[in-house]
Design an enzyme around this catalytic site. Structure first.
Site, PDB file in Angstrom:
ATOM      1  CB  SER A  42      45.084 -23.054 -74.510  1.00  0.00           C
ATOM      2  OG  SER A  42      46.045 -22.596 -73.496  1.00  0.00           O
ATOM      3  NE  ARG A  44      48.572 -19.592 -70.852  1.00  0.00           N
ATOM      4  CZ  ARG A  44      48.063 -19.150 -72.379  1.00  0.00           C
ATOM      5  NH1 ARG A  44      48.169 -19.751 -73.216  1.00  0.00           N
ATOM      6  NH2 ARG A  44      46.786 -18.594 -72.205  1.00  0.00           N
ATOM      7  CD  GLU A  68      52.660 -21.102 -84.806  1.00  0.00           C
ATOM      8  OE1 GLU A  68      52.050 -22.008 -84.253  1.00  0.00           O
ATOM      9  OE2 GLU A  68      53.935 -20.747 -84.845  1.00  0.00           O
ATOM     10  CD  GLU A  71      55.353 -25.196 -86.233  1.00  0.00           C
ATOM     11  OE1 GLU A  71      55.068 -24.430 -85.208  1.00  0.00           O
ATOM     12  OE2 GLU A  71      56.523 -24.877 -86.931  1.00  0.00           O
ATOM     13  CD  GLU A  72      49.267 -23.784 -82.286  1.00  0.00           C
ATOM     14  OE1 GLU A  72      48.081 -23.690 -82.121  1.00  0.00           O
ATOM     15  OE2 GLU A  72      50.067 -23.008 -82.087  1.00  0.00           O
ATOM     16  NE  ARG A 120      49.199 -26.270 -79.492  1.00  0.00           N
ATOM     17  CZ  ARG A 120      48.881 -25.296 -79.082  1.00  0.00           C
ATOM     18  NH1 ARG A 120      47.750 -25.045 -78.052  1.00  0.00           N
ATOM     19  NH2 ARG A 120      49.956 -24.348 -78.855  1.00  0.00           N
TER      20      ARG A 120
END
Length: 151
Positions: A42, A44, A68, A71-72, A120
């Site tokens: 994450s 965050r 996703e 992208e991640e 990430r």
């Protein structure tokens, strides 16, 4: 004093809204035949989870899961169009409830460059370890089902 309808609206506003997301449970087999699961950290809080995010208008959840995942985590592969399962979670910083439609994605390629590479962490975990490391309880439930479906 608020009437019943106004009270309901106020409660909805205070408690946030339901947000649909799609996620990819990315997996591969290692040289010993064991299942490994790819997690992303994450942005965050660094906790481990699967690539997931919003579904664009008119987009199938399986297509969103594949998008996703790239992208991640920079992965591509074969995504199962059938929803493998669902889980819900809340972010520490949001009153919203997120509902994730999870699709299995058999990874065939990992890109050197992808949109969130610099923001990430990604890591492959043996399935048994992934069960312990997953941040959301609902994701742990789906991972335990992965053992029984024979991917």
């Amino acid at each position: 004093m608020l009437n019943e309808k106004a009270q309901t609206e106020l409660t909805k506003t205070m408690s946030g809204r339901d947000v649909a997301q799609a996620g990819a449970l990315c997996y591969r087999r290692n040289e010993n035949g064991g299942v490994e699961v790819l997690f992303v950290g994450s942005r965050r809080n660094g906790r481990w989870g699967i690539p997931k995010g919003h579904v664009e208008r008119g987009e199938a959840s399986s297509a969103a899961a594949l998008r996703e995942a790239f992208e991640e985590a920079g992965v591509t592969g074969v995504v199962d169009k059938t929803v493998f399962g669902m889980f819900s979670y809340r972010k520490d910083t949001s009153p919203n409830q997120y509902h994730v439609a999870v699709h299995l994605l058999k990874v065939s390629r990992i890109a050197d460059k992808f949109p969130e590479k610099d923001v990430r962490k990604t890591r492959w975990f043996p399935l048994e370890t992934a069960l312990r490391e997953a941040a959301q309880p609902g994701l742990r439930t789906l991972l335990s089902r992965l053992e029984t479906v024979g991917v």
